[in-house]
Motif scaffolding. Structure first.
Motif, PDB file in Angstrom:
ATOM      1  N   LYS A   1      38.483  -7.670 -57.049  1.00 47.50           N
ATOM      2  CA  LYS A   1      38.799  -7.555 -55.512  1.00 47.50           C
ATOM      3  C   LYS A   1      38.121  -6.191 -55.181  1.00 47.50           C
ATOM      4  O   LYS A   1      38.217  -5.489 -55.430  1.00 47.50           O
ATOM      5  CB  LYS A   1      40.132  -8.097 -55.497  1.00 47.50           C
ATOM      6  CG  LYS A   1      40.633  -8.899 -55.699  1.00 47.50           C
ATOM      7  CD  LYS A   1      42.362  -8.762 -56.050  1.00 47.50           C
ATOM      8  CE  LYS A   1      43.086 -10.030 -56.357  1.00 47.50           C
ATOM      9  NZ  LYS A   1      44.456  -9.680 -56.228  1.00 47.50           N
ATOM     10  N   TYR A   2      37.746  -6.588 -53.731  1.00 47.01           N
ATOM     11  CA  TYR A   2      37.454  -5.443 -53.085  1.00 47.01           C
ATOM     12  C   TYR A   2      37.882  -5.460 -51.482  1.00 47.01           C
ATOM     13  O   TYR A   2      38.075  -5.824 -50.863  1.00 47.01           O
ATOM     14  CB  TYR A   2      35.689  -5.128 -52.366  1.00 47.01           C
ATOM     15  CG  TYR A   2      34.930  -5.351 -54.440  1.00 47.01           C
ATOM     16  CD1 TYR A   2      34.664  -4.200 -55.177  1.00 47.01           C
ATOM     17  CD2 TYR A   2      34.636  -6.299 -54.769  1.00 47.01           C
ATOM     18  CE1 TYR A   2      33.815  -3.962 -56.205  1.00 47.01           C
ATOM     19  CE2 TYR A   2      34.287  -6.463 -56.395  1.00 47.01           C
ATOM     20  CZ  TYR A   2      33.977  -5.204 -56.901  1.00 47.01           C
ATOM     21  OH  TYR A   2      33.044  -5.531 -58.099  1.00 47.01           O
ATOM     22  N   GLN A   3      37.677  -3.930 -50.849  1.00 46.63           N
ATOM     23  CA  GLN A   3      38.020  -3.785 -49.076  1.00 46.63           C
ATOM     24  C   GLN A   3      36.160  -3.017 -49.039  1.00 46.63           C
ATOM     25  O   GLN A   3      35.451  -2.016 -49.667  1.00 46.63           O
ATOM     26  CB  GLN A   3      38.739  -2.218 -48.880  1.00 46.63           C
ATOM     27  CG  GLN A   3      39.178  -2.016 -47.809  1.00 46.63           C
ATOM     28  CD  GLN A   3      40.190  -3.066 -47.051  1.00 46.63           C
ATOM     29  OE1 GLN A   3      41.205  -3.457 -47.887  1.00 46.63           O
ATOM     30  NE2 GLN A   3      38.967  -3.433 -45.901  1.00 46.63           N
ATOM     31  N   LEU A   4      35.961  -4.312 -47.594  1.00 50.91           N
ATOM     32  CA  LEU A   4      34.510  -3.443 -46.973  1.00 50.91           C
ATOM     33  C   LEU A   4      34.752  -2.501 -45.669  1.00 50.91           C
ATOM     34  O   LEU A   4      36.062  -2.916 -45.107  1.00 50.91           O
ATOM     35  CB  LEU A   4      33.873  -5.168 -46.783  1.00 50.91           C
ATOM     36  CG  LEU A   4      32.386  -4.592 -46.098  1.00 50.91           C
ATOM     37  CD1 LEU A   4      31.151  -4.211 -47.313  1.00 50.91           C
ATOM     38  CD2 LEU A   4      31.842  -6.282 -45.855  1.00 50.91           C
ATOM     39  N   ILE A   5      33.561  -1.027 -45.791  1.00 49.26           N
ATOM     40  CA  ILE A   5      34.295  -0.342 -44.938  1.00 49.26           C
ATOM     41  C   ILE A   5      32.842  -0.112 -44.843  1.00 49.26           C
ATOM     42  O   ILE A   5      31.901   0.468 -45.403  1.00 49.26           O
ATOM     43  CB  ILE A   5      34.792   0.755 -46.100  1.00 49.26           C
ATOM     44  CG1 ILE A   5      36.994   0.100 -45.518  1.00 49.26           C
ATOM     45  CG2 ILE A   5      35.151   2.194 -44.732  1.00 49.26           C
ATOM     46  CD1 ILE A   5      37.633   1.043 -46.433  1.00 49.26           C
ATOM     47  N   ALA A   6      32.470   0.462 -43.598  1.00 47.93           N
ATOM     48  CA  ALA A   6      32.105   0.979 -43.078  1.00 47.93           C
ATOM     49  C   ALA A   6      31.702   2.472 -42.045  1.00 47.93           C
ATOM     50  O   ALA A   6      33.110   2.336 -41.582  1.00 47.93           O
ATOM     51  CB  ALA A   6      30.860  -0.018 -41.945  1.00 47.93           C
ATOM     52  N   PHE A   7      31.488   3.306 -42.037  1.00 45.99           N
ATOM     53  CA  PHE A   7      31.133   4.475 -41.208  1.00 45.99           C
ATOM     54  C   PHE A   7      30.107   5.074 -41.325  1.00 45.99           C
ATOM     55  O   PHE A   7      29.314   4.750 -42.334  1.00 45.99           O
ATOM     56  CB  PHE A   7      32.726   5.647 -41.571  1.00 45.99           C
ATOM     57  CG  PHE A   7      32.296   6.054 -43.175  1.00 45.99           C
ATOM     58  CD1 PHE A   7      32.024   7.309 -43.698  1.00 45.99           C
ATOM     59  CD2 PHE A   7      33.022   5.190 -44.532  1.00 45.99           C
ATOM     60  CE1 PHE A   7      31.661   7.178 -45.023  1.00 45.99           C
ATOM     61  CE2 PHE A   7      32.794   5.612 -45.898  1.00 45.99           C
ATOM     62  CZ  PHE A   7      32.117   6.321 -45.898  1.00 45.99           C
TER      63      PHE A   7
ATOM     64  N   ASP B   1      35.184  11.020 -42.379  1.00 46.21           N
ATOM     65  CA  ASP B   1      35.583  11.820 -41.987  1.00 46.21           C
ATOM     66  C   ASP B   1      36.056  11.214 -40.165  1.00 46.21           C
ATOM     67  O   ASP B   1      35.512  11.363 -39.502  1.00 46.21           O
ATOM     68  CB  ASP B   1      35.098  12.607 -41.501  1.00 46.21           C
ATOM     69  CG  ASP B   1      35.319  14.103 -40.927  1.00 46.21           C
ATOM     70  OD1 ASP B   1      36.218  13.982 -40.625  1.00 46.21           O
ATOM     71  OD2 ASP B   1      34.656  15.513 -41.029  1.00 46.21           O
ATOM     72  N   GLN B   2      37.582  11.193 -40.180  1.00 43.51           N
ATOM     73  CA  GLN B   2      37.848  10.519 -39.023  1.00 43.51           C
ATOM     74  C   GLN B   2      37.688  11.285 -38.170  1.00 43.51           C
ATOM     75  O   GLN B   2      38.007  10.704 -36.888  1.00 43.51           O
ATOM     76  CB  GLN B   2      39.501   9.844 -39.338  1.00 43.51           C
ATOM     77  CG  GLN B   2      40.976  11.065 -39.664  1.00 43.51           C
ATOM     78  CD  GLN B   2      41.701  10.583 -40.189  1.00 43.51           C
ATOM     79  OE1 GLN B   2      42.583   9.402 -39.145  1.00 43.51           O
ATOM     80  NE2 GLN B   2      42.655  10.396 -41.018  1.00 43.51           N
ATOM     81  N   SER B   3      38.274  11.940 -38.131  1.00 44.60           N
ATOM     82  CA  SER B   3      38.245  13.223 -36.798  1.00 44.60           C
ATOM     83  C   SER B   3      36.262  13.311 -35.815  1.00 44.60           C
ATOM     84  O   SER B   3      36.120  13.095 -35.108  1.00 44.60           O
ATOM     85  CB  SER B   3      38.359  14.458 -37.130  1.00 44.60           C
ATOM     86  OG  SER B   3      37.059  15.343 -37.786  1.00 44.60           O
TER      87      SER B   3
ATOM     88  N   GLU C   1      46.430  14.339 -36.973  1.00 44.08           N
ATOM     89  CA  GLU C   1      48.112  14.349 -36.714  1.00 44.08           C
ATOM     90  C   GLU C   1      47.443  15.568 -35.601  1.00 44.08           C
ATOM     91  O   GLU C   1      46.840  15.843 -35.987  1.00 44.08           O
ATOM     92  CB  GLU C   1      48.979  14.554 -37.433  1.00 44.08           C
ATOM     93  CG  GLU C   1      50.217  15.460 -36.444  1.00 44.08           C
ATOM     94  CD  GLU C   1      50.959  16.089 -38.936  1.00 44.08           C
ATOM     95  OE1 GLU C   1      52.350  16.543 -38.169  1.00 44.08           O
ATOM     96  OE2 GLU C   1      50.747  15.881 -39.795  1.00 44.08           O
ATOM     97  N   LEU C   2      48.197  15.693 -34.220  1.00 41.74           N
ATOM     98  CA  LEU C   2      48.043  16.337 -33.650  1.00 41.74           C
ATOM     99  C   LEU C   2      48.850  17.358 -33.963  1.00 41.74           C
ATOM    100  O   LEU C   2      50.203  17.121 -34.155  1.00 41.74           O
ATOM    101  CB  LEU C   2      47.985  15.717 -32.355  1.00 41.74           C
ATOM    102  CG  LEU C   2      48.416  17.149 -30.706  1.00 41.74           C
ATOM    103  CD1 LEU C   2      47.226  16.408 -30.061  1.00 41.74           C
ATOM    104  CD2 LEU C   2      49.752  15.901 -29.411  1.00 41.74           C
TER     105      LEU C   2
ATOM    106  N   ASN D   1      43.988  20.548 -31.679  1.00 42.03           N
ATOM    107  CA  ASN D   1      43.097  19.631 -32.260  1.00 42.03           C
ATOM    108  C   ASN D   1      42.548  18.414 -32.335  1.00 42.03           C
ATOM    109  O   ASN D   1      41.157  17.956 -32.769  1.00 42.03           O
ATOM    110  CB  ASN D   1      43.382  19.514 -33.856  1.00 42.03           C
ATOM    111  CG  ASN D   1      44.666  18.738 -34.088  1.00 42.03           C
ATOM    112  OD1 ASN D   1      45.250  18.349 -33.436  1.00 42.03           O
ATOM    113  ND2 ASN D   1      44.369  17.804 -35.260  1.00 42.03           N
ATOM    114  N   LYS D   2      42.422  18.482 -31.404  1.00 48.17           N
ATOM    115  CA  LYS D   2      42.164  16.952 -30.370  1.00 48.17           C
ATOM    116  C   LYS D   2      42.592  16.908 -29.714  1.00 48.17           C
ATOM    117  O   LYS D   2      43.589  17.540 -29.109  1.00 48.17           O
ATOM    118  CB  LYS D   2      42.597  16.126 -31.325  1.00 48.17           C
ATOM    119  CG  LYS D   2      43.745  15.657 -31.859  1.00 48.17           C
ATOM    120  CD  LYS D   2      44.254  14.496 -32.230  1.00 48.17           C
ATOM    121  CE  LYS D   2      43.617  12.844 -32.224  1.00 48.17           C
ATOM    122  NZ  LYS D   2      44.561  12.047 -33.194  1.00 48.17           N
TER     123      LYS D   2
END
Length: 533
Positions: A197-203, A213-215, A246-247, A264-265
């Motif tokens: 079982k896998y989760q497929l992600i791209a970034f 790095d979500q920011s 988080e803001l 920060n955003k």
């Protein structure tokens, strides 16, 4: 003397001979574009039960591996470090720990090995071996693009993460078990994958740390856990902004004339309240809120601030606003600058909205010292409106009768800020698009009954020229001749904006599609009957 002469002659001859003996690559002749070919490898491709810590490759010519560490992709990634050694036409990878047991490893060298002279990279160089009794043979492939533009996403990291009870670290905080980078066509392909079982992600992985790095990085994920027991293909990943940090307040800084609160955003909405009778003027800036020492001049001002980002996250701040002490010197009157979003000499489309920004709050706009002149003759009518409570941004609208050009003019002293600074003469001259320059773009949405946001995008600048909300017919009138794209955003929750995804809840972002045809609009022309399915 003869002896000294003999010594000098000997040295001179030695220098000449040494210079002639230096190695110089041959010049002329056809360029060698043949890539280095692998003649031998240890282990051999698809070897089973490999227990050594060394990889050795031999080529048919001298090689350069200076960029190997940046190019080499190993899946799954070994836990140990390795040393790269190159000797002539041989490459040696020496690991400090053994490979994991019963695991299939794939070494994809990409552009990491080149011939020494012309730097031509080896083609399709890959090595597969197993530390167990079998080679894993399952595969996953697909394509990646950017959700907002529909364009190919090349050099994007695509990762496979195992999903099992032993994984205690959240997926987005750990490195993928298998990873690959998309090619120049946006394609990705995992081979020799173990069932599971896998989760497929791209970034984007801009800092090459294999962690999202979500920011700063665009992101996408396949909506369901993949149960891999057979080969899977055609999985599309569309990358989008997904900043769920988080803001927070990044810093607060008191100056003589203003007090800055930096976040920060960026924020979407902000509310400022003063619990007492004291109040201050303030200005909204990107990722910043700026307070001015006006009209209240007391030492501190109690302030309540509620900030909300585009995800609906709120931050409540109760603080005291204060300023640095003024030195006992006479205040210097300075020239007030006027900043316009419309630049000089560009063509404008009727009706026209001028927006001007000021550094400090304005306390007086003397309209007797302001005018808009059309075709150097007509005194055009206009309206104005302050766009913020502190009077630091103003909108001036006009629908001129002029046909050729407009001249906007602030005379000296037309604008005064709270520090008593005034402007010098400011003139902005622009030409106008003639009526025959316009066209029309019109069509229908042939989807479900949801609300859709249709954006008209300039193909050169990629800027949004206009937008409409509809669930059926859209019509863009008075469009300047040019080339355009249509971006269609499904506003599923009717909040009049696009909403990003939420990985932790396995919630995909709101759907965005790009109309597949480039719209070429000519002057005085109409493009009708566009159907968006």
């Amino acid at each position: 003397m003869f002896k000294n002469y003999s010594i000098l002659l000997t040295i001179s001859l030695y220098i000449i001979i040494s210079s002639c003996a230096q190695f110089v690559p041959p010049t002329g002749g056809p360029k060698d574009i043949t890539p280095p070919n692998l003649t031998e490898s240890f282990p051999k491709n698809e070897t089973l039960n490999y227990k050594q810590k060394t990889i050795r490759l031999v080529f048919d010519e001298l090689i350069d591996a200076s960029s190997l560490r940046q190019e080499l992709i190993i899946t799954p990634q070994p836990e140990s470090a390795f040393e790269v050694k190159v000797k002539s036409n041989e490459l040696l990878l020496q690991y400090d720990k053994p490979f994991l047991d019963s695991t299939t490893y794939t070494f994809n060298f990409r552009q990491g090995i080149k011939d020494l002279n012309e730097r031509t990279p080896a083609k399709n160089l890959k090595l597969v071996f197993s530390t167990g009794n079998e080679i894993d043979s399952l595969s996953i492939s697909g394509k990646a693009n950017y959700l907002w533009s529909g364009q190919i996403a090349d050099e994007v990291l695509v990762g496979l993460y195992t999903i099992n009870k032993e994984d205690t670290i959240p997926v987005l905080l750990r490195k993928p078990n298998y990873f690959i980078k998309t090619d120049t066509s946006g394609n990705y392909s995992f081979e020799n994958i173990k069932s599971g079982k896998y989760q497929l992600i791209a970034f984007q992985d801009k800092n090459s740390n294999l962690i999202f790095d979500q920011s700063k990085e665009l992101f996408s994920f396949h909506p369901d856990t993949i149960k891999l027991d057979s080969n899977i293909s055609n999985l599309t990943l569309s990358l989008y902004p997904n900043d769920r940090t988080e803001l927070k307040v990044k810093r607060s800084l008191a100056r003589r004339n203003n007090y800055s609160i930096a976040f920060n955003k960026d924020y979407e909405k902000i509310e400022v309240n003063f619990p007492t009778d004291d109040s201050l003027t303030y200005q909204f800036r990107r990722e910043e809120l700026l307070f001015f020492k006006h009209p209240n001049t007391s030492d501190t001002t109690l302030t309540k601030i509620i900030v909300q980002d585009s995800l609906g996250q709120k931050l409540e701040i109760n603080t005291k606003i204060y300023f640095q002490e003024d030195p006992e010197t006479k205040t210097k009157i300075e020239a007030l600058s006027i900043r316009s979003e419309i630049k000089p000499n560009i063509k404008l489309k009727k009706p026209i909205e001028y927006i001007f920004d000021f550094e400090y709050p304005i306390i007086d706009f003397d309209t007797s010292k302001f005018k808009i002149l059309g075709d150097t003759t007509y005194l055009e009518k206009y309206t104005f409106e302050w766009l913020d409570p502190s009077h630091t941004k103003i909108s001036i609208k006009t629908n001129p009768i002029a046909k050729r050009d407009l001249q906007l003019n602030f005379q000296s002293g037309a604008i005064t800020n709270y520090k008593s600074d005034t402007n010098s003469t400011y003139t902005l001259i622009n030409t106008l698009y003639p009526q025959e320059s316009y066209g029309l773009i019109e069509g229908t949405i042939n989807k479900d009954s949801s609300n859709y946001i249709i954006q008209l995008i300039d193909s050169k600048t990629t800027q949004v020229i206009d937008f409409q909300e509809t669930n059926s017919i859209f019509s863009f009138k008075k469009v300047i001749a040019g080339n355009y794209y249509l971006r269609i955003i499904k506003d599923a929750n009717n909040n009049h904006r696009w909403d990003t995804g939420y990985f932790e809840q396995q919630q995909q972002p709101e759907e965005i599609t790009i109309y597949p045809e480039l719209l070429r609009l000519k002057e005085n022309f109409e493009l009708r009957d566009i159907v968006i399915n």
